[in-house]
Scaffold this motif. Structure first.
Motif, PDB file in Angstrom:
ATOM      1  N   GLN A  87      31.135  52.337  23.629  1.00  0.00           N
ATOM      2  CA  GLN A  87      32.385  52.457  22.752  1.00  0.00           C
ATOM      3  C   GLN A  87      33.591  52.229  23.989  1.00  0.00           C
ATOM      4  O   GLN A  87      34.575  51.609  23.772  1.00  0.00           O
ATOM      5  CB  GLN A  87      32.677  53.874  22.212  1.00  0.00           C
ATOM      6  CG  GLN A  87      33.964  53.989  21.764  1.00  0.00           C
ATOM      7  CD  GLN A  87      34.323  53.269  20.391  1.00  0.00           C
ATOM      8  OE1 GLN A  87      33.196  52.754  19.656  1.00  0.00           O
ATOM      9  NE2 GLN A  87      35.280  52.508  20.434  1.00  0.00           N
ATOM     10  N   ASP A  89      43.280  36.610  21.812  1.00  0.00           N
ATOM     11  CA  ASP A  89      41.893  36.379  21.160  1.00  0.00           C
ATOM     12  C   ASP A  89      41.792  35.054  21.347  1.00  0.00           C
ATOM     13  O   ASP A  89      42.496  34.268  20.597  1.00  0.00           O
ATOM     14  CB  ASP A  89      41.750  36.967  19.798  1.00  0.00           C
ATOM     15  CG  ASP A  89      40.472  37.076  19.239  1.00  0.00           C
ATOM     16  OD1 ASP A  89      39.859  36.235  19.420  1.00  0.00           O
ATOM     17  OD2 ASP A  89      40.206  37.761  18.263  1.00  0.00           O
ATOM     18  N   LEU A  93      37.294  45.639  26.168  1.00  0.00           N
ATOM     19  CA  LEU A  93      37.612  44.643  25.640  1.00  0.00           C
ATOM     20  C   LEU A  93      38.525  44.243  24.595  1.00  0.00           C
ATOM     21  O   LEU A  93      39.251  43.552  24.707  1.00  0.00           O
ATOM     22  CB  LEU A  93      36.076  44.166  24.926  1.00  0.00           C
ATOM     23  CG  LEU A  93      35.880  42.684  24.328  1.00  0.00           C
ATOM     24  CD1 LEU A  93      36.119  41.560  25.394  1.00  0.00           C
ATOM     25  CD2 LEU A  93      34.687  42.837  23.325  1.00  0.00           C
ATOM     26  N   ARG A  94      38.773  45.313  23.742  1.00  0.00           N
ATOM     27  CA  ARG A  94      39.976  45.332  22.807  1.00  0.00           C
ATOM     28  C   ARG A  94      41.308  45.156  23.706  1.00  0.00           C
ATOM     29  O   ARG A  94      42.107  44.436  23.208  1.00  0.00           O
ATOM     30  CB  ARG A  94      39.852  46.476  21.986  1.00  0.00           C
ATOM     31  CG  ARG A  94      41.053  46.479  20.970  1.00  0.00           C
ATOM     32  CD  ARG A  94      40.986  47.771  19.904  1.00  0.00           C
ATOM     33  NE  ARG A  94      39.427  47.877  19.354  1.00  0.00           N
ATOM     34  CZ  ARG A  94      38.637  48.724  19.623  1.00  0.00           C
ATOM     35  NH1 ARG A  94      38.928  49.700  20.728  1.00  0.00           N
ATOM     36  NH2 ARG A  94      37.230  48.912  19.208  1.00  0.00           N
ATOM     37  N   GLN A  95      41.504  46.136  24.805  1.00  0.00           N
ATOM     38  CA  GLN A  95      42.591  45.826  25.462  1.00  0.00           C
ATOM     39  C   GLN A  95      42.911  44.630  26.130  1.00  0.00           C
ATOM     40  O   GLN A  95      43.908  44.137  26.223  1.00  0.00           O
ATOM     41  CB  GLN A  95      42.443  47.283  26.441  1.00  0.00           C
ATOM     42  CG  GLN A  95      42.522  48.432  26.036  1.00  0.00           C
ATOM     43  CD  GLN A  95      42.129  49.639  27.217  1.00  0.00           C
ATOM     44  OE1 GLN A  95      42.189  49.270  28.135  1.00  0.00           O
ATOM     45  NE2 GLN A  95      41.995  50.933  26.765  1.00  0.00           N
ATOM     46  N   GLU A  96      41.675  44.107  26.865  1.00  0.00           N
ATOM     47  CA  GLU A  96      42.035  42.739  27.199  1.00  0.00           C
ATOM     48  C   GLU A  96      42.312  41.779  26.215  1.00  0.00           C
ATOM     49  O   GLU A  96      42.971  40.729  26.460  1.00  0.00           O
ATOM     50  CB  GLU A  96      40.561  42.291  28.178  1.00  0.00           C
ATOM     51  CG  GLU A  96      40.299  43.026  29.320  1.00  0.00           C
ATOM     52  CD  GLU A  96      41.402  43.004  30.289  1.00  0.00           C
ATOM     53  OE1 GLU A  96      41.886  41.797  30.499  1.00  0.00           O
ATOM     54  OE2 GLU A  96      42.209  44.080  30.720  1.00  0.00           O
ATOM     55  N   THR A  97      41.696  41.784  24.933  1.00  0.00           N
ATOM     56  CA  THR A  97      42.258  40.914  23.944  1.00  0.00           C
ATOM     57  C   THR A  97      43.523  41.067  23.644  1.00  0.00           C
ATOM     58  O   THR A  97      44.385  39.942  23.419  1.00  0.00           O
ATOM     59  CB  THR A  97      41.110  41.081  22.623  1.00  0.00           C
ATOM     60  OG1 THR A  97      39.993  41.205  22.987  1.00  0.00           O
ATOM     61  CG2 THR A  97      41.650  40.351  21.637  1.00  0.00           C
ATOM     62  N   VAL A  98      44.169  42.349  23.493  1.00  0.00           N
ATOM     63  CA  VAL A  98      45.600  42.530  23.349  1.00  0.00           C
ATOM     64  C   VAL A  98      46.288  42.053  24.535  1.00  0.00           C
ATOM     65  O   VAL A  98      47.407  41.157  24.319  1.00  0.00           O
ATOM     66  CB  VAL A  98      45.620  44.054  23.130  1.00  0.00           C
ATOM     67  CG1 VAL A  98      47.161  44.045  22.920  1.00  0.00           C
ATOM     68  CG2 VAL A  98      45.282  44.515  21.645  1.00  0.00           C
ATOM     69  N   ARG A  99      45.794  41.916  25.626  1.00  0.00           N
ATOM     70  CA  ARG A  99      46.690  41.625  26.575  1.00  0.00           C
ATOM     71  C   ARG A  99      46.524  40.052  26.883  1.00  0.00           C
ATOM     72  O   ARG A  99      47.657  39.564  27.195  1.00  0.00           O
ATOM     73  CB  ARG A  99      46.137  42.313  28.082  1.00  0.00           C
ATOM     74  CG  ARG A  99      47.030  41.864  29.179  1.00  0.00           C
ATOM     75  CD  ARG A  99      46.433  42.853  30.368  1.00  0.00           C
ATOM     76  NE  ARG A  99      45.177  42.368  30.949  1.00  0.00           N
ATOM     77  CZ  ARG A  99      44.828  41.260  31.797  1.00  0.00           C
ATOM     78  NH1 ARG A  99      46.159  40.612  32.412  1.00  0.00           N
ATOM     79  NH2 ARG A  99      43.485  40.935  31.997  1.00  0.00           N
ATOM     80  N   ARG A 137      33.697  48.695  24.415  1.00  0.00           N
ATOM     81  CA  ARG A 137      34.522  47.936  23.375  1.00  0.00           C
ATOM     82  C   ARG A 137      35.910  48.236  23.624  1.00  0.00           C
ATOM     83  O   ARG A 137      36.883  47.158  23.041  1.00  0.00           O
ATOM     84  CB  ARG A 137      33.967  48.472  22.048  1.00  0.00           C
ATOM     85  CG  ARG A 137      32.578  47.769  21.843  1.00  0.00           C
ATOM     86  CD  ARG A 137      32.521  48.388  20.207  1.00  0.00           C
ATOM     87  NE  ARG A 137      31.951  49.521  20.039  1.00  0.00           N
ATOM     88  CZ  ARG A 137      30.644  50.238  20.278  1.00  0.00           C
ATOM     89  NH1 ARG A 137      29.927  49.322  20.285  1.00  0.00           N
ATOM     90  NH2 ARG A 137      30.680  51.547  19.927  1.00  0.00           N
ATOM     91  N   ASP A 138      36.429  49.363  24.038  1.00  0.00           N
ATOM     92  CA  ASP A 138      37.835  49.816  24.257  1.00  0.00           C
ATOM     93  C   ASP A 138      38.474  48.854  25.269  1.00  0.00           C
ATOM     94  O   ASP A 138      39.735  48.346  25.233  1.00  0.00           O
ATOM     95  CB  ASP A 138      38.105  51.117  24.632  1.00  0.00           C
ATOM     96  CG  ASP A 138      37.606  52.107  23.507  1.00  0.00           C
ATOM     97  OD1 ASP A 138      37.638  51.754  22.383  1.00  0.00           O
ATOM     98  OD2 ASP A 138      37.389  53.321  23.595  1.00  0.00           O
ATOM     99  N   GLU A 148      40.737  33.341  17.672  1.00  0.00           N
ATOM    100  CA  GLU A 148      41.893  33.201  17.001  1.00  0.00           C
ATOM    101  C   GLU A 148      42.878  32.381  17.302  1.00  0.00           C
ATOM    102  O   GLU A 148      43.530  31.564  16.388  1.00  0.00           O
ATOM    103  CB  GLU A 148      42.699  34.615  17.170  1.00  0.00           C
ATOM    104  CG  GLU A 148      43.983  34.858  16.120  1.00  0.00           C
ATOM    105  CD  GLU A 148      44.931  36.124  16.228  1.00  0.00           C
ATOM    106  OE1 GLU A 148      46.001  36.271  15.981  1.00  0.00           O
ATOM    107  OE2 GLU A 148      44.132  36.960  16.800  1.00  0.00           O
TER     108      GLU A 148
END
Length: 299
Positions: free
Chosen positions: A206, A221, A212-218, A209-210, A224
């Motif tokens: 988890q 994607d 990875l999600r932060q890097e995706t926001v920064r 995943r957090d 996308e």
């Protein structure tokens, strides 16, 4: 036997096996009523007798038929009467059965029954005398009062017995339960260790995943962004190179008319400030414009 007159005065007698009556005080009925039948005799004027004919049927069917017929052939419902029926003539398949109905309105005995009930006495039968004959009418027909009281008393005694058992055996039950619980806890220890290990692994995943999600926001994607560029670029163009760095896009590729790409990309709300990073060159070999565009991707 308890006899009620027209003024609801009660006279109590003890009926012996030989048929003789012995006068006793009402208080004695409180002691005897629990182990002897209590019979209430209403005034003779309260006894109603009616002849009726019904279709030939079994006794159980006749009882149900008459229970519904009473409200039609008398001013009373079955619940408002002490009643019984007797076959006056044998049943005939075509003519049916002649029935003698013997009835006493409950309202006539209501005051006497209330007095008895205050003393804890419940009548078993109502003694109705008509045409020189004696008929015992069940007092609980239709309402089951005495049966309900007996059931309640039985349940009360059962609850008392269970309460005594629960008070006498708590220590033994607690010891057995404690020993059983301890053995179950010991048996579950290996599985518990496995669950704790899986929980640590899930917590670590988890966290990954957090991140990875932060890097995706920064940085954005990638999938996308590719989907957005695929929808934004016209069909006569394609990319030969794509660079994404901190939401900064560098696009290089070929198009039939590179001049229109800036307008097309600017119309997309997710692509900001598109501009040529180098002069557009026309290639005669591929018959297309070669371009290099920089832009920013973001909401």
């Amino acid at each position: 036997m308890i006899e009620a007159d027209d003024q609801d005065n009660l006279a109590v007698s003890l009926l012996h096996r030989d048929g003789s009556l012995e006068a006793i005080p009402l208080s004695a009925v409180c002691r005897l009523g629990r182990r002897m039948q209590v019979i209430l005799r209403p005034p003779a004027s309260a006894v109603l007798v009616k002849q009726h004919r019904v279709p030939a049927a079994s006794r159980r069917e006749l009882d149900n038929i008459l229970r519904h017929e009473l409200s039609r052939i008398t001013p009373f419902t079955a619940e408002a009467l002490f009643w019984r029926w007797d076959v006056a003539t044998p049943s005939d398949a075509r003519a049916g059965s002649a029935i003698t109905l013997t009835m006493v309105p409950r309202s006539v005995c209501a005051t006497a029954l209330a007095k008895l009930e205050q003393l804890g006495i419940i009548a078993d039968y109502v003694d109705a005398r008509a045409a020189g004959k004696r008929y015992l009418l069940p007092a609980d027909r239709g309402i089951g009062h005495r049966g309900g009281v007996r059931l309640f008393r039985g349940l009360a005694w059962a609850c008392l017995g269970l309460s005594i058992v629960a008070l006498l055996l708590p220590l033994v039950r607690q010891a057995v339960a404690l020993r059983h619980t301890e053995s179950e806890i010991a048996a579950l220890q290996p599985e518990l260790r496995q669950v704790q290990a899986l929980r640590r692994i899930m917590t670590a995943r988890q966290a990954e995943r957090d991140i990875l999600r932060q890097e995706t926001v920064r940085v954005g994607d990638v999938l996308e962004i590719l989907a957005t560029l695929t929808r934004a670029l016209p069909d006569d163009s394609f990319l030969t190179n794509l660079v994404l760095q901190h939401r900064r896009l560098t696009l290089s590729g070929q198009a039939d008319s590179a001049a229109h790409l800036i307008t097309t990309l600017s119309a997309n709300p997710a692509i900001h400030d598109p501009s040529f990073a180098a002069p557009v060159m026309h290639s005669e070999k591929v018959a297309a414009d070669i371009f290099l565009i920089r832009a920013t991707y973001g909401p």
